[in-house]
Design a protein around this motif. Structure first.
Motif, PDB file in Angstrom:
ATOM      1  N   ARG A  69       0.831  -1.206   0.000  1.00 42.98           N
ATOM      2  CA  ARG A  69       0.000   0.000   0.000  1.00 42.98           C
ATOM      3  C   ARG A  69       0.868   1.259   0.000  1.00 42.98           C
ATOM      4  NH1 ARG A  69      -3.714  -0.586   5.049  1.00 42.98           N
ATOM      5  NH2 ARG A  69      -4.277   1.550   4.453  1.00 42.98           N
ATOM      6  N   LEU A  70       1.990   1.218   0.727  1.00 43.23           N
ATOM      7  CA  LEU A  70       2.900   2.362   0.748  1.00 43.23           C
ATOM      8  C   LEU A  70       3.541   2.569  -0.624  1.00 43.23           C
ATOM      9  CD1 LEU A  70       4.364   4.579   2.363  1.00 43.23           C
ATOM     10  CD2 LEU A  70       6.095   2.868   2.963  1.00 43.23           C
ATOM     11  N   GLN A  71       3.999   1.475  -1.249  1.00 42.79           N
ATOM     12  CA  GLN A  71       4.586   1.608  -2.580  1.00 42.79           C
ATOM     13  C   GLN A  71       3.560   2.115  -3.590  1.00 42.79           C
ATOM     14  OE1 GLN A  71       7.806   1.351  -3.385  1.00 42.79           O
ATOM     15  NE2 GLN A  71       8.117   1.094  -1.196  1.00 42.79           N
ATOM     16  N   ASN A 101      -2.003  13.389  -6.870  1.00 41.41           N
ATOM     17  CA  ASN A 101      -1.601  13.788  -5.524  1.00 41.41           C
ATOM     18  C   ASN A 101      -2.713  13.638  -4.494  1.00 41.41           C
ATOM     19  OD1 ASN A 101       1.047  14.511  -6.284  1.00 41.41           O
ATOM     20  ND2 ASN A 101       0.340  16.498  -7.026  1.00 41.41           N
ATOM     21  N   ARG A 102      -3.950  13.874  -4.891  1.00 43.26           N
ATOM     22  CA  ARG A 102      -5.044  13.749  -3.925  1.00 43.26           C
ATOM     23  C   ARG A 102      -5.218  12.308  -3.488  1.00 43.26           C
ATOM     24  NH1 ARG A 102      -4.737  17.290  -1.287  1.00 43.26           N
ATOM     25  NH2 ARG A 102      -6.671  16.690  -0.286  1.00 43.26           N
ATOM     26  N   ALA A 103      -5.185  11.369  -4.436  1.00 40.41           N
ATOM     27  CA  ALA A 103      -5.304   9.950  -4.080  1.00 40.41           C
ATOM     28  C   ALA A 103      -4.098   9.499  -3.273  1.00 40.41           C
ATOM     29  CB  ALA A 103      -5.453   9.101  -5.346  1.00 40.41           C
ATOM     30  N   ALA A 104      -2.914   9.989  -3.642  1.00 44.29           N
ATOM     31  CA  ALA A 104      -1.706   9.640  -2.895  1.00 44.29           C
ATOM     32  C   ALA A 104      -1.784  10.161  -1.468  1.00 44.29           C
ATOM     33  CB  ALA A 104      -0.469  10.199  -3.598  1.00 44.29           C
ATOM     34  N   ALA A 114      -4.007   7.995   0.578  1.00 47.00           N
ATOM     35  CA  ALA A 114      -3.359   6.721   0.894  1.00 47.00           C
ATOM     36  C   ALA A 114      -2.307   6.884   1.983  1.00 47.00           C
ATOM     37  CB  ALA A 114      -2.738   6.136  -0.373  1.00 47.00           C
ATOM     38  N   PHE A 115      -1.495   7.928   1.898  1.00 50.23           N
ATOM     39  CA  PHE A 115      -0.482   8.175   2.932  1.00 50.23           C
ATOM     40  C   PHE A 115      -1.137   8.447   4.282  1.00 50.23           C
ATOM     41  CE2 PHE A 115       2.444   9.583  -0.648  1.00 50.23           C
ATOM     42  CZ  PHE A 115       3.299   8.507  -0.513  1.00 50.23           C
ATOM     43  N   TYR A 116      -2.228   9.212   4.271  1.00 49.74           N
ATOM     44  CA  TYR A 116      -2.912   9.524   5.519  1.00 49.74           C
ATOM     45  C   TYR A 116      -3.404   8.248   6.198  1.00 49.74           C
ATOM     46  CZ  TYR A 116      -6.125  11.647   8.852  1.00 49.74           C
ATOM     47  OH  TYR A 116      -6.774  12.021  10.001  1.00 49.74           O
ATOM     48  N   GLY A 117      -3.983   7.342   5.412  1.00 53.81           N
ATOM     49  CA  GLY A 117      -4.475   6.089   5.975  1.00 53.81           C
ATOM     50  C   GLY A 117      -3.376   5.236   6.580  1.00 53.81           C
ATOM     51  N   LEU A 118      -2.169   5.321   6.028  1.00 54.87           N
ATOM     52  CA  LEU A 118      -1.041   4.531   6.527  1.00 54.87           C
ATOM     53  C   LEU A 118      -0.289   5.224   7.649  1.00 54.87           C
ATOM     54  CD1 LEU A 118       0.329   3.262   3.111  1.00 54.87           C
ATOM     55  CD2 LEU A 118      -0.571   1.808   4.938  1.00 54.87           C
ATOM     56  N   SER A 119      -0.549   6.507   7.878  1.00 54.70           N
ATOM     57  CA  SER A 119       0.205   7.241   8.891  1.00 54.70           C
ATOM     58  C   SER A 119      -0.113   6.770  10.302  1.00 54.70           C
ATOM     59  CB  SER A 119      -0.058   8.742   8.761  1.00 54.70           C
ATOM     60  OG  SER A 119      -1.414   9.050   9.083  1.00 54.70           O
ATOM     61  N   GLY A 120      -1.168   5.975  10.466  1.00 59.72           N
ATOM     62  CA  GLY A 120      -1.486   5.394  11.769  1.00 59.72           C
ATOM     63  C   GLY A 120      -1.054   3.950  11.895  1.00 59.72           C
ATOM     64  N   SER A 121      -0.182   3.495  10.993  1.00 60.99           N
ATOM     65  CA  SER A 121       0.256   2.103  10.998  1.00 60.99           C
ATOM     66  C   SER A 121       0.988   1.753  12.294  1.00 60.99           C
ATOM     67  CB  SER A 121       1.183   1.847   9.800  1.00 60.99           C
ATOM     68  OG  SER A 121       1.789   0.573   9.888  1.00 60.99           O
ATOM     69  N   SER A 122       0.875   0.481  12.719  1.00 65.43           N
ATOM     70  CA  SER A 122       1.633   0.002  13.881  1.00 65.43           C
ATOM     71  C   SER A 122       3.096  -0.209  13.543  1.00 65.43           C
ATOM     72  CB  SER A 122       1.025  -1.306  14.404  1.00 65.43           C
ATOM     73  OG  SER A 122       1.030  -2.300  13.376  1.00 65.43           O
ATOM     74  N   SER A 149       5.177  11.761   6.883  1.00 68.92           N
ATOM     75  CA  SER A 149       5.981  12.788   6.216  1.00 68.92           C
ATOM     76  C   SER A 149       5.452  13.074   4.815  1.00 68.92           C
ATOM     77  CB  SER A 149       7.442  12.341   6.147  1.00 68.92           C
ATOM     78  OG  SER A 149       7.993  12.194   7.442  1.00 68.92           O
ATOM     79  N   SER A 150       5.082  12.034   4.101  1.00 69.98           N
ATOM     80  CA  SER A 150       4.578  12.219   2.733  1.00 69.98           C
ATOM     81  C   SER A 150       3.214  12.895   2.734  1.00 69.98           C
ATOM     82  CB  SER A 150       4.497  10.870   2.018  1.00 69.98           C
ATOM     83  OG  SER A 150       5.787  10.296   1.884  1.00 69.98           O
ATOM     84  N   TRP A 151       2.348  12.522   3.673  1.00 71.20           N
ATOM     85  CA  TRP A 151       1.026  13.160   3.794  1.00 71.20           C
ATOM     86  C   TRP A 151       1.182  14.649   4.060  1.00 71.20           C
ATOM     87  CZ3 TRP A 151      -3.825  14.668   4.067  1.00 71.20           C
ATOM     88  CH2 TRP A 151      -4.292  15.370   5.169  1.00 71.20           C
TER      89      TRP A 151
END
Length: 424
Positions: free
Chosen positions: A135-137, A148-151, A154-162, A172-174
């Motif tokens: 998902r990150l790749q 950029n909006r879709a990216a 996606a970054f926002y959703g992963l920023s809470g990853s364990s 950082s990317s979000w």
């Protein structure tokens, strides 16, 4: 944006060759013999083993291990273009092999075939939606495609990853993309637009400044750009007055070609030069067309403006931004104008989509020719509402005391306006 460093990651996946190749399959007798010969020869002479397997490949009956071994041989040598057809052949044999889809995605990233990489990562996530590394790749590929909006989503959703590595990279990317717009042009082309209509109570007028650019990035390292530009400034009161023509603001349209560069990556200072022609929007009793050459340095930096990532609480916190410029204008009798502004403040509310700031304002301006009105200081306070998702959209209101020199009266004014800045 700089290219992703995925080449090494693809090579790490190559180490999984034995895992991929050991899956059960119904082997034809000829395939079994071919693979046995390959494995016996591989350790002693891998090049000869590869040639043996390649020679027998056209006659193989569909054992997925044959194209996989051929593909990993090329991948270990970083021959990505040669490796790709073998992994695509393996995918055709068994589309449910997620590891194969991953490898096709990484190889296409290395080949800068971003649309094909996205398709492969999408197939992988259909098989295992929870794979955060893929998902990150995929988010990075969306960013490279200019989506950029879709990216950002996606970054926002992963920023809470364990996984702290994935969470940190995603956050950082979000925070880079949260206010970005989708790219309208294929790289290296770009467009920019800045529009900031404003009402100024002291002069009882509205002013409409606009800047637009279309150009190409010539060098990613220094962000060297060549572009064509249009600048327009118009207000609602300039024109014929009692004592003849008058301008409250510039009231001109300027068409030019320019170059811009940021020489030091970590220093937010851009140098630029532009040359073109300016047309007076109000009749000042002279030839309306004049040459226009300008150039100088522009600095902009901000602190604390990016909203928090998933699972974080931004709370009330300090924010600030600083802007400064020193610009030569041929059209203003070879004058150099200086301006600097500092806005320290507090963010009082925010979420993923919007924020509200309260701030103080300090600014100064002066020039090298001592033109009346060009030397002044400003002190005041303001409020700004930032709305994300539409490029840089800000609603702003400021109360300011303007201190003027050269015998001109100081005054207090209210400024209310909208700012919209977008790169596309």
């Amino acid at each position: 944006m700089k290219p992703m460093r995925t080449t090494r990651l693809a090579l790490f996946l190559a180490a999984a060759a034995s895992t991929l190749a050991l899956a059960p399959a119904a082997l034809a007798q000829d395939d079994a013999a071919l693979l046995d010969s390959y494995y016996e020869l591989r350790d002693a002479d891998p090049d000869a083993a590869y040639q043996l397997l390649l020679d027998g490949y056209p006659a193989s009956s569909g054992d997925i291990r044959v194209p996989l071994e051929l593909g990993f041989y090329q991948l270990q040598r970083e021959n990505f273009a040669e490796a790709l057809p073998f992994f695509e052949a393996a995918s055709a044999i068994d589309p449910s092999r997620k590891e194969v889809q991953d490898q096709i995605g990484y190889i296409n990233v290395a080949l800068e075939r971003d649309s094909a990489a996205l398709a492969a990562f999408d197939r992988s996530l259909e098989l295992q939606p929870s794979d955060e590394a893929i998902r990150l790749q995929r988010a990075y590929v969306l960013q490279r495609l200019g989506r950029n909006r879709a990216a950002a989503e996606a970054f926002y959703g992963l920023s809470g990853s364990s996984d702290q590595r994935i969470a940190s990279q995603s956050c950082s990317s979000w925070q880079v993309l949260y206010n970005a717009s989708d790219r309208a042009f294929d790289a290296p082309w770009f467009g920019e637009s800045y529009f900031a209509p404003q009402y100024v109570s002291h002069f009882d007028l509205a002013v409409f400044p606009y800047q637009g650019r279309v150009g190409a990035v010539l060098d990613e390292e220094t962000q060297l750009e060549a572009y064509g530009s249009l600048r327009v400034t118009a207000d609602t009161r300039s024109g014929r007055g009692i004592f003849g023509p008058q301008n409250f603001y510039d009231n001109a349209a300027v068409i030019a070609a320019g170059l811009r560069v940021q020489p030091i990556e970590d220093v937010p200072v851009a140098l630029f030069v532009e040359a073109g022609g300016a047309y007076d929007l109000t009749d000042l009793g002279r030839d309306r067309w004049r040459g226009d050459v300008r150039g100088g340095a522009v600095l902009y930096e901000e602190w604390g403006m990016a909203p928090p990532c998933l699972g974080e609480s931004g709370g009330v916190r300090a924010v600030a931004d600083v802007y400064a410029e020193a610009i030569y204008y041929s059209r203003y009798d070879d004058n150099v104008l200086f301006y600097a502004r500092f806005r320290p403040g507090v963010r009082v509310w925010e979420d993923q989509d919007a924020a509200v700031d309260l701030y103080l304002l300090g600014a100064t301006g002066f020039d090298t020719r001592g033109v009346a009105g060009n030397e002044y200081q400003e002190l005041g306070a303001g409020a700004a509402a930032h709305i994300y998702g539409f490029g840089g959209l800000t609603l702003r209101a400021e109360g300011v005391r303007v201190f003027r020199h050269d015998g001109l009266d100081s005054y207090t004014t209210l400024r209310v306006g909208v700012e919209h800045a977008i790169r596309f």
